[in-house]
Design an enzyme around this catalytic site. Structure first.
Site, PDB file in Angstrom:
ATOM      1  N   ALA A  12       0.812  -1.233   0.000  1.00 38.97           N
ATOM      2  CA  ALA A  12       0.000   0.000   0.000  1.00 38.97           C
ATOM      3  C   ALA A  12       0.834   1.267   0.000  1.00 38.97           C
ATOM      4  CB  ALA A  12      -0.934  -0.009   1.213  1.00 38.97           C
ATOM      5  N   GLY A  15       0.864   3.191  -5.822  1.00 40.74           N
ATOM      6  CA  GLY A  15       0.033   2.534  -6.844  1.00 40.74           C
ATOM      7  C   GLY A  15      -1.382   2.203  -6.405  1.00 40.74           C
ATOM      8  N   GLY A  17      -2.593  -0.158  -4.370  1.00 36.40           N
ATOM      9  CA  GLY A  17      -2.791  -0.355  -2.931  1.00 36.40           C
ATOM     10  C   GLY A  17      -3.020   0.957  -2.208  1.00 36.40           C
ATOM     11  N   LYS A  36       6.956  -3.128   1.852  1.00 33.84           N
ATOM     12  CA  LYS A  36       8.394  -3.300   2.063  1.00 33.84           C
ATOM     13  C   LYS A  36       9.148  -1.989   2.204  1.00 33.84           C
ATOM     14  CE  LYS A  36       9.897  -5.247  -1.558  1.00 33.84           C
ATOM     15  NZ  LYS A  36      10.136  -6.051  -2.746  1.00 33.84           N
ATOM     16  N   TYR A 162       4.421 -16.006 -14.605  1.00 35.98           N
ATOM     17  CA  TYR A 162       3.597 -14.894 -14.094  1.00 35.98           C
ATOM     18  C   TYR A 162       2.123 -15.299 -14.054  1.00 35.98           C
ATOM     19  CZ  TYR A 162       1.164 -10.401 -13.828  1.00 35.98           C
ATOM     20  OH  TYR A 162       0.328  -9.374 -13.455  1.00 35.98           O
TER      21      TYR A 162
END
Length: 407
Positions: A12, A15, A17, A36, A162
């Site tokens: 969050a 972007g 989030g 992170k 992916y």
């Protein structure tokens, strides 16, 4: 509607989030920023602390927590801290995600591990850790930012790892929605079009944002889902479809460049279906029918025009060698050399090693060089495969726009 609710949102700090967090903060929600980035990143904007300041300014309460979802203990610590601070957890948004749009042989093991760890395992463990607390909430929700599971092989062939990792997130929705039916709502949300984020800038290069929507559309759609009763569960929601159902008519407000064509997002077929029916095995023949008027095939004619348009200026500006592996009618290997003096183009391998190898059908190649198919669009929809230097591939797109008038 979300006043006093506690949202635990992974990834969050920026972007999508962060956009979802800010939308909830306007209602006076409590937001746990589980991401992170504690120290400013050299290229990406925002940290958990800058996001916290924005959330507080928007009217919410923020709890920034350093969480790498690959580390189970960090997830557990953040959940405990959230419960201690806000008294519980009402909503979990699994937004953290890693991406590498590479083929099987080009994907390094560490990249495979990253995508599986963040996307599948991270989503699974964060859900598992939050669930005991969610079950105590009045209207609990888990929302995963993941696509409907489309089994069309075209969504696997160019970036198998992916796709597996994103569909793993979607399988969590499928399984947990059923497992906790009546207790916790579990849904997935996915955009209909590309969304402009820092991650997309890295993938698509400059200029791509004009073909994207803002993160606001996902924030509005997420808000819509999270304020529904917990009986709304097991759904794979597409942002625009939901908002239309909710009565939204004007989607230009979400566009970065209103009126500009938008790139459809991965894993959604509807845009492609109408196209692929026209481009079956006979796709190239559409062009070939006009061939009698010209002795050259459409591909050869395109290369003839490119060769004629070569200039020192193009070579100076591009400094790259492109190899094309074309399938279908008039297929084979072709090249454009915009590195060697004067430049050249034609059939066969380039005189020097190619910087970029592009694989596609000859019909799509002709469309791309006549402006009917944007390279970015071809890449996002799986019609174009790129190996090598992505920055040069983007430079070619610029050259194409100049060439289109001649073709």
């Amino acid at each position: 509607k979300l006043a006093g609710c506690t949202l635990f949102i992974t990834g969050a700090s920026r972007g999508i989030g962060k956009a979802i967090a800010l939308k909830a903060a306007k209602d006076g929600a409590n937001i746990v920023i589980a991401a992170k980035t504690a120290e400013p990143h050299p290229t990406l904007p925002g940290t958990i602390y800058t996001a916290a300041a924005e959330i507080e300014a928007a009217g919410g309460k923020a709890l920034p927590c350093v969480v790498n979802v690959r580390e189970e203990q960090q997830i557990i610590n953040a959940v405990e801290k959230a419960v201690k601070t806000f008294g519980g957890i009402d909503i979990l948004v699994n937004n953290a995600s890693a991406i590498s749009l590479t083929g099987t042989l080009e994907t390094e093991t560490k990249k495979v591990n990253l995508m599986m760890d963040v996307n599948v395992r991270g989503t699974y463990l964060t859900s598992k850790t939050c669930l005991p607390h969610l079950r105590k909430s009045r209207n609990p929700h888990i929302l995963n930012l993941s696509p409907p599971m489309n089994m069309n092989p075209m969504w696997f062939k160019n970036h198998c790892a992916y796709t597996i990792s994103k569909y793993g997130m979607s399988m969590c929705v499928l399984g947990m929605a059923e497992e906790f039916r009546g207790e916790v709502a579990v849904n997935a949300l996915w955009p209909k079009t590309a969304i402009h984020t820092a991650a997309l800038d890295m993938l698509g290069g400059s200029g791509i944002e004009k073909q994207c929507r803002k993160t606001d559309i996902l924030a509005d759609a997420a808000y819509c889902i999270l304020t529904k009763p917990k009986s709304f569960t097991g759904n794979f929601v597409i942002d625009e479809v939901l908002l239309r159902e909710e009565g939204v008519k004007d989607f230009d407000v979400y566009a970065i460049a209103p009126g500009h064509p938008l790139i459809p997002d991965f894993f959604l077929d509807e845009e492609k279906l109408s196209g692929s029916q026209r481009e079956g095995p006979g796709g190239a023949k559409v062009n070939a029918e006009s061939a009698p008027a010209k002795p050259l095939s459409p591909v050869a004619e395109t290369f003839r025009v490119i060769q004629g348009a070569m200039s020192e200026e193009y070579v100076r500006a591009t400094q790259g060698v492109f190899q094309f592996e074309l399938s279908g009618d008039d297929g084979g290997t072709w090249y454009i050399d915009l590195k060697t003096k004067g430049g050249s183009a034609g059939v066969g391998k380039p005189p020097v090693t190619a910087d970029v190898v592009m694989s596609m059908s000859s019909a799509d190649f002709v469309k791309m060089f006549t402006g009917k198919l944007k390279p970015t669009m071809a890449f996002m929809s799986g019609k174009l495969r790129i190996k090598g230097n992505m920055t040069l591939a983007i430079k070619l797109e610029k050259m194409l726009t100049q060439l289109n008038s001649k073709l």
